[in-house]
Motif scaffolding. Structure first.
Motif, PDB file in Angstrom:
ATOM      1  N   TRP A 177      45.519   1.785  58.812  1.00 46.44           N
ATOM      2  CA  TRP A 177      44.539   2.195  57.819  1.00 46.44           C
ATOM      3  C   TRP A 177      43.339   1.246  57.729  1.00 46.44           C
ATOM      4  CZ3 TRP A 177      42.674   6.256  55.797  1.00 46.44           C
ATOM      5  CH2 TRP A 177      41.750   6.146  54.753  1.00 46.44           C
ATOM      6  N   PRO A 178      43.508  -0.094  57.787  1.00 45.68           N
ATOM      7  CA  PRO A 178      42.324  -0.959  57.709  1.00 45.68           C
ATOM      8  C   PRO A 178      41.282  -0.655  58.787  1.00 45.68           C
ATOM      9  CG  PRO A 178      44.291  -2.257  57.345  1.00 45.68           C
ATOM     10  CD  PRO A 178      44.758  -0.891  57.773  1.00 45.68           C
ATOM     11  N   VAL A 179      41.737  -0.245  59.976  1.00 45.48           N
ATOM     12  CA  VAL A 179      40.806   0.122  61.036  1.00 45.48           C
ATOM     13  C   VAL A 179      40.018   1.363  60.628  1.00 45.48           C
ATOM     14  CG1 VAL A 179      40.613   0.909  63.431  1.00 45.48           C
ATOM     15  CG2 VAL A 179      42.242  -0.899  62.829  1.00 45.48           C
ATOM     16  N   ILE A 180      40.728   2.372  60.101  1.00 43.81           N
ATOM     17  CA  ILE A 180      40.076   3.604  59.655  1.00 43.81           C
ATOM     18  C   ILE A 180      39.107   3.307  58.517  1.00 43.81           C
ATOM     19  CG2 ILE A 180      40.464   5.884  58.643  1.00 43.81           C
ATOM     20  CD1 ILE A 180      43.240   5.852  59.999  1.00 43.81           C
ATOM     21  N   ALA A 181      39.539   2.492  57.563  1.00 43.16           N
ATOM     22  CA  ALA A 181      38.712   2.185  56.401  1.00 43.16           C
ATOM     23  C   ALA A 181      37.432   1.466  56.811  1.00 43.16           C
ATOM     24  CB  ALA A 181      39.503   1.342  55.400  1.00 43.16           C
ATOM     25  N   ARG A 182      37.520   0.531  57.760  1.00 45.22           N
ATOM     26  CA  ARG A 182      36.319  -0.169  58.229  1.00 45.22           C
ATOM     27  C   ARG A 182      35.349   0.797  58.882  1.00 45.22           C
ATOM     28  NH1 ARG A 182      40.093  -4.232  59.727  1.00 45.22           N
ATOM     29  NH2 ARG A 182      40.089  -3.547  61.899  1.00 45.22           N
ATOM     30  N   ARG A 183      35.875   1.734  59.642  1.00 48.78           N
ATOM     31  CA  ARG A 183      35.002   2.725  60.289  1.00 48.78           C
ATOM     32  C   ARG A 183      34.333   3.615  59.248  1.00 48.78           C
ATOM     33  NH1 ARG A 183      39.360   4.191  65.129  1.00 48.78           N
ATOM     34  NH2 ARG A 183      38.993   2.292  66.333  1.00 48.78           N
ATOM     35  N   LEU A 184      35.090   4.048  58.247  1.00 53.54           N
ATOM     36  CA  LEU A 184      34.529   4.875  57.185  1.00 53.54           C
ATOM     37  C   LEU A 184      33.418   4.136  56.450  1.00 53.54           C
ATOM     38  CD1 LEU A 184      37.847   6.341  55.722  1.00 53.54           C
ATOM     39  CD2 LEU A 184      36.071   7.658  56.889  1.00 53.54           C
ATOM     40  N   LEU A 237      35.232   5.192  49.504  1.00 52.49           N
ATOM     41  CA  LEU A 237      34.427   4.356  50.389  1.00 52.49           C
ATOM     42  C   LEU A 237      33.019   4.929  50.559  1.00 52.49           C
ATOM     43  CD1 LEU A 237      37.169   3.529  53.038  1.00 52.49           C
ATOM     44  CD2 LEU A 237      35.900   1.837  51.692  1.00 52.49           C
ATOM     45  N   PHE A 238      32.924   6.238  50.674  1.00 53.00           N
ATOM     46  CA  PHE A 238      31.605   6.863  50.831  1.00 53.00           C
ATOM     47  C   PHE A 238      30.770   6.733  49.558  1.00 53.00           C
ATOM     48  CE2 PHE A 238      32.939   8.511  54.825  1.00 53.00           C
ATOM     49  CZ  PHE A 238      31.786   8.891  55.484  1.00 53.00           C
ATOM     50  N   ALA A 250      31.606   1.647  57.502  1.00 53.39           N
ATOM     51  CA  ALA A 250      30.459   1.402  58.377  1.00 53.39           C
ATOM     52  C   ALA A 250      29.584   2.641  58.531  1.00 53.39           C
ATOM     53  CB  ALA A 250      30.939   0.917  59.747  1.00 53.39           C
ATOM     54  N   VAL A 251      30.199   3.799  58.764  1.00 54.94           N
ATOM     55  CA  VAL A 251      29.386   5.004  58.967  1.00 54.94           C
ATOM     56  C   VAL A 251      28.777   5.501  57.656  1.00 54.94           C
ATOM     57  CG1 VAL A 251      30.674   5.709  61.008  1.00 54.94           C
ATOM     58  CG2 VAL A 251      31.363   6.585  58.782  1.00 54.94           C
ATOM     59  N   ALA A 252      29.478   5.274  56.545  1.00 53.09           N
ATOM     60  CA  ALA A 252      28.906   5.648  55.249  1.00 53.09           C
ATOM     61  C   ALA A 252      27.649   4.833  54.982  1.00 53.09           C
ATOM     62  CB  ALA A 252      29.928   5.425  54.139  1.00 53.09           C
ATOM     63  N   ALA A 253      27.705   3.549  55.259  1.00 56.20           N
ATOM     64  CA  ALA A 253      26.548   2.679  55.050  1.00 56.20           C
ATOM     65  C   ALA A 253      25.427   2.993  56.034  1.00 56.20           C
ATOM     66  CB  ALA A 253      26.962   1.219  55.187  1.00 56.20           C
ATOM     67  N   SER A 254      25.783   3.480  57.225  1.00 56.61           N
ATOM     68  CA  SER A 254      24.792   3.741  58.275  1.00 56.61           C
ATOM     69  C   SER A 254      24.156   5.118  58.167  1.00 56.61           C
ATOM     70  CB  SER A 254      25.442   3.581  59.653  1.00 56.61           C
ATOM     71  OG  SER A 254      25.958   2.283  59.806  1.00 56.61           O
ATOM     72  N   ASP A 255      24.557   5.898  57.203  1.00 50.41           N
ATOM     73  CA  ASP A 255      23.938   7.207  56.912  1.00 50.41           C
ATOM     74  C   ASP A 255      24.144   8.242  58.013  1.00 50.41           C
ATOM     75  OD1 ASP A 255      22.678   8.712  54.935  1.00 50.41           O
ATOM     76  OD2 ASP A 255      20.708   8.510  55.858  1.00 50.41           O
ATOM     77  N   PHE A 256      25.262   8.153  58.723  1.00 49.01           N
ATOM     78  CA  PHE A 256      25.620   9.224  59.649  1.00 49.01           C
ATOM     79  C   PHE A 256      26.084  10.459  58.877  1.00 49.01           C
ATOM     80  CE2 PHE A 256      26.335   5.655  62.574  1.00 49.01           C
ATOM     81  CZ  PHE A 256      25.860   6.168  63.773  1.00 49.01           C
ATOM     82  N   VAL A 257      25.843  11.649  59.432  1.00 48.62           N
ATOM     83  CA  VAL A 257      26.628  12.818  59.051  1.00 48.62           C
ATOM     84  C   VAL A 257      28.010  12.599  59.648  1.00 48.62           C
ATOM     85  CG1 VAL A 257      26.913  15.315  59.294  1.00 48.62           C
ATOM     86  CG2 VAL A 257      24.625  14.333  59.008  1.00 48.62           C
ATOM     87  N   VAL A 258      29.059  12.874  58.878  1.00 48.44           N
ATOM     88  CA  VAL A 258      30.411  12.534  59.327  1.00 48.44           C
ATOM     89  C   VAL A 258      31.336  13.739  59.225  1.00 48.44           C
ATOM     90  CG1 VAL A 258      32.404  11.039  58.964  1.00 48.44           C
ATOM     91  CG2 VAL A 258      30.106  10.132  58.614  1.00 48.44           C
TER      92      VAL A 258
END
Length: 325
Positions: free
Chosen positions: A146-153, A183-184, A155-163
Motif C-alpha cells: 500500500w505505501p507504494v500505491i499511496a505514494r503514486r496516488l 490523498l486526492f 504524486a499524480v494528484a499533486a501533478s494534476d494528471f487525469v487519473v
C-alpha cells in the motif's frame, strides 16, 4: 513441434470493439486459456476448441498451462480483457517464460495482440476526459504494498494528471478507494469532476458522474473504473471533457486567432525556452533560487541546474513541430 502463444486483448467485452487480429487469432487457436468471466465474453468464438478456464488469482497458472500446450505444438490464445499488456496477462506470461528458459529464438513463438483497455472504453462512454496527460493506477494491494500505491496516488494528484483508478474496490478491499479520495483531496478541489464507469460496453454497463468529494459514496466494485479529472476538466451536457490547452495559445472567442506573443506550430511563450529565459531574468533581478522553486513548484536543485546550464541559441530553421490536433 513448434507451438505458439498469442496474448490477446479482447477489448472491453463487446465483439464490436474487438480487433480483427484478436478475432483471427482466437479463430486459429487450438487452445484458449482465460479467466472464467473473459471466456464467457468470447464463448461464441470457441466452438471445437480446448478451453482452459481459471479463477481470478490464478494468473501464473494460466501462463503455465499456455506454455505447456504450446510446447505440445498447439496454437494457444491466452486472453485478457482490455489490453493484455495493461494489468493483463502479457507481463505474468513473460515472467513464466523467462523462468522456464524461453527466448524469442525458442520453438514457442509469442505474439501480443493489443486491445482497447478499460481506460479507453470508459473514456469513450463519458466524453473526452483523456485529451491531456493522464495515467492509471491500480488500487489492488494483493501484489503491491500500500505505501507504494499511496505514494503514486499522492504524486499524480499533486501533478494534476487525469487519473484512472483500476481495481478500486472489492468485497474485501473497501478502504482503498476511501484512502485514494483522501490523498486526492489534499491537492485537488472537492468539486473536481469524477466519472464512475461499470462494465463498459457490457450488459450491465453503468455510468455515474460525481465529484471528488462524493466519489467514495458511489456504487464501486471490481468491474468499475474511476476517472478523476484534472484542474481543467469539466462536465457539460452529460459529457466529461479535459481541454488540451488550445486556450493558452488561441483566442477561442475570436475565431481561433493566435494570442499575442504566441505562434501557431511553435512552443508556447511559457514553454521550455521561454520559461528558462524568464527564470534567468527573474534570478538576475534578485529573486532567489528557493523563491523561484516555490513559485514554480519545482525542486530547488532543478532550478539551480537550469540557471547554471549553458544557454543554447535557438536555431534559425527548425523541423516541423508536432501537430496540436
Amino acid at each position: 513441434m513448434s507451438g505458439s502463444i498469442a496474448l490477446v486483448g479482447i477489448g472491453p467485452g463487446s465483439h464490436d470493439h474487438m480487433t480483427h487480429r484478436a478475432r483471427a487469432v482466437i479463430a486459429e487457436a487450438d487452445v484458449v486459456v482465460g479467466y472464467v468471466t473473459y471466456i464467457k465474453l468470447v464463448a461464441d468464438l470457441l466452438e471445437g476448441k480446448e478451453v482452459i478456464r481459471k479463477g481470478m488469482t490464478e494468473e501464473l497458472d494460466r501462463a503455465v498451462h499456455a506454455l505447456e500446450r504450446a510446447r505440445e505444438g498447439k496454437k494457444v490464445a491466452l486472453i485478457s480483457s482490455g489490453d493484455a499488456g495493461v494489468y493483463g496477462m502479457a507481463g505474468p506470461t513473460y515472467e513464466v517464460l523467462f523462468q522456464a528458459g524461453w527466448t524469442p529464438e525458442s520453438d514457442v513463438s509469442v505474439e501480443v495482440v493489443p486491445g482497447a483497455s478499460a481506460i479507453n472504453a470508459c473514456a469513450a462512454l463519458v466524453g473526452a476526459p483523456l485529451t491531456h496527460d493522464f495515467c492509471s493506477i491500480s488500487l489492488s494491494d494483493l501484489l503491491t504494498p500500500w505505501p507504494v500505491i499511496a505514494r503514486r496516488l499522492d504524486a499524480v494528484a499533486a501533478s494534476d494528471f487525469v487519473v484512472a483508478l483500476y481495481n478500486p474496490k472489492s468485497g474485501r478491499r473497501t478502504q482503498q478507494i476511501v484512502q485514494a479520495q483522501a490523498l486526492f483531496l489534499r491537492h485537488r478541489r472537492p468539486d473536481t469532476p469524477v466519472a464512475v464507469v461499470k462494465s463498459a460496453y457490457r450488459k450491465r454497463e453503468r455510468v455515474e458522474f460525481t465529484t471528488l468529494a462524493h466519489m467514495s459514496e458511489c456504487e464501486i466494485g471490481m468491474l468499475t473504473t474511476v476517472l478523476i479529472g484534472n484542474s481543467h476538466t469539466f462536465v457539460r451536457h452529460g459529457l466529461m471533457v479535459t481541454p488540451r490547452g488550445y486556450a493558452n495559445k488561441y483566442d477561442l472567442d475570436e475565431g481561433g486567432s493566435t494570442r499575442e506573443g504566441e505562434k501557431a506550430g511553435r512552443s508556447l511563450s511559457s514553454g521550455l525556452l521561454g520559461w528558462m529565459a524568464q527564470l534567468r531574468a527573474d534570478h538576475a533581478e534578485g529573486i532567489g533560487v528557493a523563491t523561484l522553486a516555490q513559485q514554480h513548484g519545482l525542486p530547488p536543485d532543478y532550478i539551480e541546474a537550469v540557471l547554471s546550464a549553458a544557454v543554447d541559441e535557438p536555431e534559425t530553421t527548425t523541423p516541423t513541430e508536432e501537430t496540436e490536433g
